[in-house]
Design a protein around this motif. Structure first.
Motif, PDB file in Angstrom:
ATOM      1  N   LEU A   7       0.872  -1.172   0.000  1.00  0.00           N
ATOM      2  CA  LEU A   7       0.000   0.000   0.000  1.00  0.00           C
ATOM      3  C   LEU A   7       0.909   1.222   0.000  1.00  0.00           C
ATOM      4  O   LEU A   7       1.841   1.300   0.799  1.00  0.00           O
ATOM      5  CB  LEU A   7      -0.892   0.023   1.241  1.00  0.00           C
ATOM      6  CG  LEU A   7      -1.744   1.273   1.422  1.00  0.00           C
ATOM      7  CD1 LEU A   7      -2.887   1.295   0.417  1.00  0.00           C
ATOM      8  CD2 LEU A   7      -2.283   1.368   2.831  1.00  0.00           C
ATOM      9  N   VAL A   8       0.651   2.168  -0.893  1.00  0.00           N
ATOM     10  CA  VAL A   8       1.482   3.365  -1.010  1.00  0.00           C
ATOM     11  C   VAL A   8       0.678   4.566  -0.522  1.00  0.00           C
ATOM     12  O   VAL A   8      -0.448   4.796  -0.977  1.00  0.00           O
ATOM     13  CB  VAL A   8       1.934   3.594  -2.468  1.00  0.00           C
ATOM     14  CG1 VAL A   8       2.849   4.803  -2.553  1.00  0.00           C
ATOM     15  CG2 VAL A   8       2.631   2.356  -3.010  1.00  0.00           C
ATOM     16  N   ALA A   9       1.256   5.331   0.394  1.00  0.00           N
ATOM     17  CA  ALA A   9       0.610   6.527   0.935  1.00  0.00           C
ATOM     18  C   ALA A   9       1.517   7.729   0.700  1.00  0.00           C
ATOM     19  O   ALA A   9       2.569   7.849   1.319  1.00  0.00           O
ATOM     20  CB  ALA A   9       0.328   6.354   2.420  1.00  0.00           C
ATOM     21  N   VAL A  32      -1.536  -2.835  -3.904  1.00  0.00           N
ATOM     22  CA  VAL A  32      -2.934  -3.156  -3.606  1.00  0.00           C
ATOM     23  C   VAL A  32      -3.753  -1.915  -3.290  1.00  0.00           C
ATOM     24  O   VAL A  32      -4.973  -1.990  -3.172  1.00  0.00           O
ATOM     25  CB  VAL A  32      -3.050  -4.179  -2.455  1.00  0.00           C
ATOM     26  CG1 VAL A  32      -2.455  -5.511  -2.875  1.00  0.00           C
ATOM     27  CG2 VAL A  32      -2.404  -3.661  -1.181  1.00  0.00           C
ATOM     28  N   GLY A  33      -3.088  -0.761  -3.151  1.00  0.00           N
ATOM     29  CA  GLY A  33      -3.812   0.467  -2.886  1.00  0.00           C
ATOM     30  C   GLY A  33      -2.891   1.663  -2.855  1.00  0.00           C
ATOM     31  O   GLY A  33      -1.684   1.538  -2.654  1.00  0.00           O
ATOM     32  N   GLU A  34      -3.504   2.822  -3.092  1.00  0.00           N
ATOM     33  CA  GLU A  34      -2.799   4.096  -3.020  1.00  0.00           C
ATOM     34  C   GLU A  34      -3.706   5.081  -2.311  1.00  0.00           C
ATOM     35  O   GLU A  34      -4.905   5.125  -2.590  1.00  0.00           O
ATOM     36  CB  GLU A  34      -2.497   4.639  -4.420  1.00  0.00           C
ATOM     37  CG  GLU A  34      -1.572   3.781  -5.235  1.00  0.00           C
ATOM     38  CD  GLU A  34      -1.381   4.327  -6.643  1.00  0.00           C
ATOM     39  OE1 GLU A  34      -1.905   5.423  -6.959  1.00  0.00           O
ATOM     40  OE2 GLU A  34      -0.706   3.662  -7.427  1.00  0.00           O
ATOM     41  N   VAL A  45      -5.609   0.171   4.931  1.00  0.00           N
ATOM     42  CA  VAL A  45      -4.902  -1.017   5.432  1.00  0.00           C
ATOM     43  C   VAL A  45      -5.907  -2.087   5.829  1.00  0.00           C
ATOM     44  O   VAL A  45      -5.735  -3.266   5.511  1.00  0.00           O
ATOM     45  CB  VAL A  45      -3.965  -0.654   6.608  1.00  0.00           C
ATOM     46  CG1 VAL A  45      -3.496  -1.899   7.342  1.00  0.00           C
ATOM     47  CG2 VAL A  45      -2.780   0.146   6.104  1.00  0.00           C
ATOM     48  N   ARG A  46      -6.968  -1.688   6.506  1.00  0.00           N
ATOM     49  CA  ARG A  46      -8.005  -2.657   6.891  1.00  0.00           C
ATOM     50  C   ARG A  46      -8.635  -3.312   5.670  1.00  0.00           C
ATOM     51  O   ARG A  46      -8.928  -4.497   5.672  1.00  0.00           O
ATOM     52  CB  ARG A  46      -9.071  -1.975   7.728  1.00  0.00           C
ATOM     53  CG  ARG A  46      -8.625  -1.645   9.120  1.00  0.00           C
ATOM     54  CD  ARG A  46      -9.766  -1.088   9.951  1.00  0.00           C
ATOM     55  NE  ARG A  46      -9.292  -0.685  11.262  1.00  0.00           N
ATOM     56  CZ  ARG A  46      -9.533   0.489  11.809  1.00  0.00           C
ATOM     57  NH1 ARG A  46     -10.282   1.387  11.180  1.00  0.00           N
ATOM     58  NH2 ARG A  46      -9.048   0.782  12.991  1.00  0.00           N
ATOM     59  N   GLU A  47      -8.847  -2.518   4.634  1.00  0.00           N
ATOM     60  CA  GLU A  47      -9.521  -3.015   3.437  1.00  0.00           C
ATOM     61  C   GLU A  47      -8.620  -3.893   2.572  1.00  0.00           C
ATOM     62  O   GLU A  47      -9.043  -4.929   2.085  1.00  0.00           O
ATOM     63  CB  GLU A  47     -10.016  -1.836   2.605  1.00  0.00           C
ATOM     64  CG  GLU A  47     -10.766  -2.232   1.364  1.00  0.00           C
ATOM     65  CD  GLU A  47     -11.237  -1.029   0.590  1.00  0.00           C
ATOM     66  OE1 GLU A  47     -11.143  -1.065  -0.651  1.00  0.00           O
ATOM     67  OE2 GLU A  47     -11.690  -0.046   1.209  1.00  0.00           O
ATOM     68  N   THR A  48      -7.367  -3.472   2.374  1.00  0.00           N
ATOM     69  CA  THR A  48      -6.483  -4.163   1.428  1.00  0.00           C
ATOM     70  C   THR A  48      -5.573  -5.201   2.067  1.00  0.00           C
ATOM     71  O   THR A  48      -5.028  -6.051   1.368  1.00  0.00           O
ATOM     72  CB  THR A  48      -5.610  -3.151   0.662  1.00  0.00           C
ATOM     73  OG1 THR A  48      -4.759  -2.452   1.583  1.00  0.00           O
ATOM     74  CG2 THR A  48      -6.465  -2.170  -0.115  1.00  0.00           C
ATOM     75  N   LYS A  49      -5.348  -5.107   3.377  1.00  0.00           N
ATOM     76  CA  LYS A  49      -4.475  -6.030   4.111  1.00  0.00           C
ATOM     77  C   LYS A  49      -3.099  -6.216   3.443  1.00  0.00           C
ATOM     78  O   LYS A  49      -2.710  -7.313   3.082  1.00  0.00           O
ATOM     79  CB  LYS A  49      -5.171  -7.380   4.288  1.00  0.00           C
ATOM     80  CG  LYS A  49      -6.445  -7.257   5.096  1.00  0.00           C
ATOM     81  CD  LYS A  49      -7.104  -8.581   5.303  1.00  0.00           C
ATOM     82  CE  LYS A  49      -8.348  -8.538   6.129  1.00  0.00           C
ATOM     83  NZ  LYS A  49      -9.139  -7.350   6.194  1.00  0.00           N
TER      84      LYS A  49
END
Length: 72
Positions: A7-9, A32-34, A45-49
């Motif tokens: 996950l990239v923030a 898995v997410g940005e 984080v909760r959603e994509t794990k």
């Protein structure tokens, strides 16, 4: 080899694009997410794990260190 979920923030579009491109060329990684707003990190984080979270230290609403504290 297992795929490492990332996950990239980061609130900078250019940085997100660069990270996305770097991982696109690398085997064994999946973005898995940005997110670009700090307060969106924990829900993402909760959603994509993800296995790994790349955190920018300076983001709107919640900085990277505060995100890290909440994730711990």
């Amino acid at each position: 080899m297992d795929t490492l979920r990332v996950l990239v923030a980061d609130d900078h579009r250019l940085m997100l694009a660069a990270v996305r491109r770097a991982f696109a060329d690398a085997e064994g990684f999946e973005i898995v997410g940005e997110v670009s707003i700090g307060s969106h990190v924990v829900p993402a984080v909760r959603e994509t794990k993800p296995d790994v979270v790349l955190l920018d230290l300076r983001m709107p609403e919640l900085d990277g260190l505060a995100c890290l504290e909440r994730l711990r």
